[in-house]
Design a protein around this motif. Structure first.
Motif, mmCIF file in Angstrom:
data_model
loop_
_atom_site.group_PDB
_atom_site.id
_atom_site.type_symbol
_atom_site.label_atom_id
_atom_site.label_comp_id
_atom_site.label_asym_id
_atom_site.label_seq_id
_atom_site.Cartn_x
_atom_site.Cartn_y
_atom_site.Cartn_z
ATOM 1 N N GLY A 4 -25.482 -17.386 0.975
ATOM 2 C CA GLY A 4 -24.749 -16.429 1.786
ATOM 3 C C GLY A 4 -23.273 -16.470 1.509
ATOM 4 O O GLY A 4 -22.825 -16.576 0.384
ATOM 5 N N ASN A 5 -22.466 -16.411 2.574
ATOM 6 C CA ASN A 5 -21.015 -16.424 2.436
ATOM 7 C C ASN A 5 -20.494 -17.782 2.040
ATOM 8 O O ASN A 5 -19.323 -17.945 1.756
ATOM 9 N N GLU A 6 -21.349 -18.826 2.035
ATOM 10 C CA GLU A 6 -20.919 -20.162 1.671
ATOM 11 C C GLU A 6 -21.426 -20.554 0.293
ATOM 12 O O GLU A 6 -21.515 -21.711 -0.049
ATOM 13 N N SER A 7 -21.764 -19.589 -0.524
ATOM 14 C CA SER A 7 -22.329 -19.895 -1.828
ATOM 15 C C SER A 7 -21.326 -20.464 -2.790
ATOM 16 O O SER A 7 -21.674 -21.048 -3.793
ATOM 17 N N GLY A 8 -20.061 -20.298 -2.517
ATOM 18 C CA GLY A 8 -19.039 -20.781 -3.435
ATOM 19 C C GLY A 8 -18.666 -19.751 -4.468
ATOM 20 O O GLY A 8 -17.766 -19.975 -5.253
ATOM 21 N N SER A 9 -19.334 -18.610 -4.537
ATOM 22 C CA SER A 9 -18.948 -17.578 -5.493
ATOM 23 C C SER A 9 -17.685 -16.902 -5.014
ATOM 24 O O SER A 9 -17.372 -16.888 -3.828
ATOM 25 N N LEU A 10 -16.956 -16.333 -5.954
ATOM 26 C CA LEU A 10 -15.719 -15.676 -5.610
ATOM 27 C C LEU A 10 -16.029 -14.254 -5.161
ATOM 28 O O LEU A 10 -16.388 -13.406 -5.977
ATOM 29 N N THR A 11 -15.958 -13.977 -3.862
ATOM 30 C CA THR A 11 -16.177 -12.632 -3.371
ATOM 31 C C THR A 11 -15.161 -11.710 -4.021
ATOM 32 O O THR A 11 -13.958 -11.942 -3.928
ATOM 33 N N LYS A 12 -15.643 -10.671 -4.676
ATOM 34 C CA LYS A 12 -14.748 -9.835 -5.470
ATOM 35 C C LYS A 12 -13.821 -9.063 -4.555
ATOM 36 O O LYS A 12 -14.258 -8.231 -3.768
ATOM 37 N N PRO A 13 -12.511 -9.296 -4.594
ATOM 38 C CA PRO A 13 -11.589 -8.624 -3.700
ATOM 39 C C PRO A 13 -11.229 -7.250 -4.234
ATOM 40 O O PRO A 13 -11.521 -6.905 -5.374
ATOM 41 N N GLY A 58 -14.632 -20.460 -3.024
ATOM 42 C CA GLY A 58 -14.275 -20.057 -4.376
ATOM 43 C C GLY A 58 -12.971 -20.672 -4.821
ATOM 44 O O GLY A 58 -12.822 -21.085 -5.982
ATOM 45 N N TYR A 59 -12.005 -20.759 -3.906
ATOM 46 C CA TYR A 59 -10.723 -21.368 -4.244
ATOM 47 C C TYR A 59 -10.895 -22.847 -4.579
ATOM 48 O O TYR A 59 -10.306 -23.355 -5.544
ATOM 49 N N ALA A 60 -11.734 -23.550 -3.808
ATOM 50 C CA ALA A 60 -11.994 -24.963 -4.091
ATOM 51 C C ALA A 60 -12.625 -25.136 -5.468
ATOM 52 O O ALA A 60 -12.287 -26.058 -6.218
ATOM 53 N N ASP A 61 -13.540 -24.244 -5.837
ATOM 54 C CA ASP A 61 -14.173 -24.315 -7.151
ATOM 55 C C ASP A 61 -13.159 -24.086 -8.265
ATOM 56 O O ASP A 61 -13.193 -24.754 -9.308
ATOM 57 N N LEU A 62 -12.252 -23.131 -8.058
ATOM 58 C CA LEU A 62 -11.230 -22.845 -9.064
ATOM 59 C C LEU A 62 -10.298 -24.036 -9.249
ATOM 60 O O LEU A 62 -9.953 -24.401 -10.381
ATOM 61 N N GLY A 191 -22.119 -41.973 -12.525
ATOM 62 C CA GLY A 191 -22.607 -42.142 -11.154
ATOM 63 C C GLY A 191 -21.547 -42.442 -10.139
ATOM 64 O O GLY A 191 -21.867 -42.819 -9.015
ATOM 65 N N ASN A 192 -20.238 -42.246 -10.495
ATOM 66 C CA ASN A 192 -19.163 -42.545 -9.540
ATOM 67 C C ASN A 192 -18.628 -41.309 -8.836
ATOM 68 O O ASN A 192 -17.677 -41.392 -8.082
ATOM 69 N N GLY A 193 -19.217 -40.149 -9.117
ATOM 70 C CA GLY A 193 -18.667 -38.911 -8.583
ATOM 71 C C GLY A 193 -19.464 -38.381 -7.406
ATOM 72 O O GLY A 193 -20.398 -38.995 -6.897
ATOM 73 N N THR A 194 -19.075 -37.184 -6.961
ATOM 74 C CA THR A 194 -19.753 -36.513 -5.868
ATOM 75 C C THR A 194 -20.477 -35.289 -6.405
ATOM 76 O O THR A 194 -20.181 -34.796 -7.493
ATOM 77 N N ALA A 195 -21.421 -34.784 -5.652
ATOM 78 C CA ALA A 195 -22.206 -33.634 -6.088
ATOM 79 C C ALA A 195 -21.318 -32.404 -6.220
ATOM 80 O O ALA A 195 -20.385 -32.194 -5.446
ATOM 81 N N VAL A 196 -21.630 -31.576 -7.217
ATOM 82 C CA VAL A 196 -20.853 -30.374 -7.486
ATOM 83 C C VAL A 196 -21.687 -29.155 -7.138
ATOM 84 O O VAL A 196 -22.858 -29.067 -7.532
ATOM 85 N N THR A 197 -21.117 -28.204 -6.390
ATOM 86 C CA THR A 197 -21.834 -26.990 -6.019
ATOM 87 C C THR A 197 -20.944 -25.790 -6.243
ATOM 88 O O THR A 197 -19.777 -25.914 -6.579
ATOM 89 N N GLY A 198 -21.486 -24.585 -5.993
ATOM 90 C CA GLY A 198 -20.696 -23.365 -6.101
ATOM 91 C C GLY A 198 -20.721 -22.770 -7.493
ATOM 92 O O GLY A 198 -21.307 -23.308 -8.417
ATOM 93 N N ASN A 199 -20.092 -21.593 -7.633
ATOM 94 C CA ASN A 199 -19.987 -20.952 -8.934
ATOM 95 C C ASN A 199 -18.747 -20.099 -8.995
ATOM 96 O O ASN A 199 -18.167 -19.747 -7.979
ATOM 97 N N LEU A 200 -18.332 -19.777 -10.214
ATOM 98 C CA LEU A 200 -17.115 -19.014 -10.447
ATOM 99 C C LEU A 200 -17.439 -17.726 -11.186
ATOM 100 O O LEU A 200 -18.218 -17.757 -12.145
#
Length: 410
Positions: A4-13, A58-62, A191-200
């Motif tokens: 949904g709105n939390e997918s991490g994709s950049l909503t096209k402005p 989206g900003y966090a992913d960028l 194995g020292n990192g955190t999980a990565v989600t979202g898309n650009l």
């Protein structure tokens, strides 16, 4: 994966114009003090919260992409935001130019007027700026060590990098340290990192990305060859600043030892002028990479002045912009790979070691000569780290203190 709105994709402005992008980023270039982390906060407030150019996820992913790549992260984020809003390369270039121009012009103007800036008070002011560099770099080492070397394997990588750059001085040692850090990261940092989600999603084709990455690689590989074959000083200057801009991992302050190796070691710029300019760069808004404009203007072999500043500025920013443009179409898949994440953790740890070595030489050895110098540098460091005073305020205070020091009884 979020949905949904939390997918991490950049909503096209809604698309803006290049003029709008230039105007907004010029305002940010005139008012964004405090370094790259602060710049990212200014962007979020102005462009995500207020103007709604993209969503939070989206900003966090960028930001994650630009921190993964070498180059000035805040300038790369600005370029990508302009590219998104302006719907293409012209928008990205408008954002980059507007954000960079104010500080670049100020630093180049200072360099051009430095020759006429003489006398006991002028010397005291310049010495105060060198002491600012001690405080700023010490703060950077302290903060980066806490975030980038939080465990024993990465501390080991950082210490190894210090040893390597001490015994193999110059750009070769620094390149070897970063490369070695990435290789050790593959072994020690899994194995020292955190999980990565979202898309650009940006208006960049895979073909365009491949061309940008290919151009980056060709310039990085063949500029040194062209310099050696031609002996042409403008090419040598472009090569030196391009190579420095290609190897900056972990924040703008890392460019200090890279540029020192490129311009002080060959005696293009004196150590004194280098440190004074670096101190002044803390007092202006915008990206720290505009320090290149000062160096290009003040260096002794031609081209210098406006021509030297322009060459240095373009060369140091170009690799970071090519990399972020080239990686945008491929980032989603690459960033999920454990090997890429481990290599970057190792490279970032090596960067801490490189910057730690630079804190001693040339920063400390070029500025701290007396007990009073040590007291001022320590005061600046504590103002930055304990009282969280804005860097430009610390610059003003220490420059004034430097001017007053000749009046004090020894």
């Amino acid at each position: 994966m979020r949905s949904g709105n939390e997918s991490g994709s950049l909503t096209k402005p809604a698309q803006g114009s290049c003029a709008e992008v230039f105007r907004v980023f010029l305002k940010l270039g005139l008012t964004s003090f405090g370094g790259p982390v602060a710049h990212l906060g200014y962007y979020r407030d102005e462009l995500v919260v207020r103007r709604k150019w993209m969503d939070e996820a989206g900003y966090a992913d960028l930001v994650a992409l630009c921190q993964f790549l070498p180059g000035p992260a805040s300038s790369q984020v600005a370029f990508a935001l302009g590219l998104l809003r302006g719907n293409g390369l012209a928008g990205g270039l408008a954002a980059s130019l507007a954000f960079t121009l104010p500080s670049a012009l100020l630093l180049a103007a200072f360099a051009l007027g430095a020759a006429s800036f003489t006398g006991v008070y002028a010397e005291g002011l310049l010495h105060g700026l060198k002491l600012v560099a001690v405080a700023i770099v010490a703060q950077a080492v302290w903060g980066m060590a806490r975030s980038l070397t939080p465990d024993k394997p990465r501390v080991f990588i950082a210490l190894s990098a210090i040893v390597l750059v001490v015994f193999a001085a110059g750009a070769i040692g620094q390149i070897a340290a970063i490369t070695g850090g990435a290789m050790l990261g593959l072994w020690l940092c899994r194995g020292n990192g955190t999980a990565v989600t979202g898309n650009l999603k940006f208006p960049v084709s895979r073909r365009g990305g491949f061309i940008a990455l290919s151009l980056f690689a060709v310039l990085f590989a063949f500029l040194p060859v062209l310099t050696a074959v031609t002996g042409y000083q403008p090419v040598a200057v472009f090569d030196a600043f391009y190579r420095a801009g290609s190897l900056v991992f972990g924040g703008g302050h890392v460019v200090l030892p890279l540029l020192q190796a490129e311009v002080v070691t060959p005696q293009w710029v004196s150590k004194e002028a280098f440190l004074a300019g670096y101190g002044l760069a803390q007092a202006v808004p915008g990206p720290l990479f505009t320090f290149a404009a000062y160096l290009g203007a003040v260096m002794q072999p031609e081209p210098n002045g406006i021509a030297g500043a322009s060459i240095a500025l373009i060369a140091i920013f170009l690799p970071g912009l090519l990399l972020v443009y080239g990686m945008l179409p491929f980032w989603d898949r690459l960033r999920l790979r454990p090997t890429a994440q481990a290599a970057m953790r190792g490279a970032n740890a090596a960067v801490v070691g490189i910057l730690g070595a630079a804190l001693y030489n040339p920063v400390w050895t070029g500025a701290v000569f007396t007990n009073q110098d040590f007291a001022l540098a320590l005061t600046g460091f504590l103002l930055l780290t304990v009282w969280k005073v804005q860097p430009w305020i610390v610059v003003v205070l220490m420059a004034f203190a430097g001017m007053m020091m000749p009046l004090l009884p020894l």
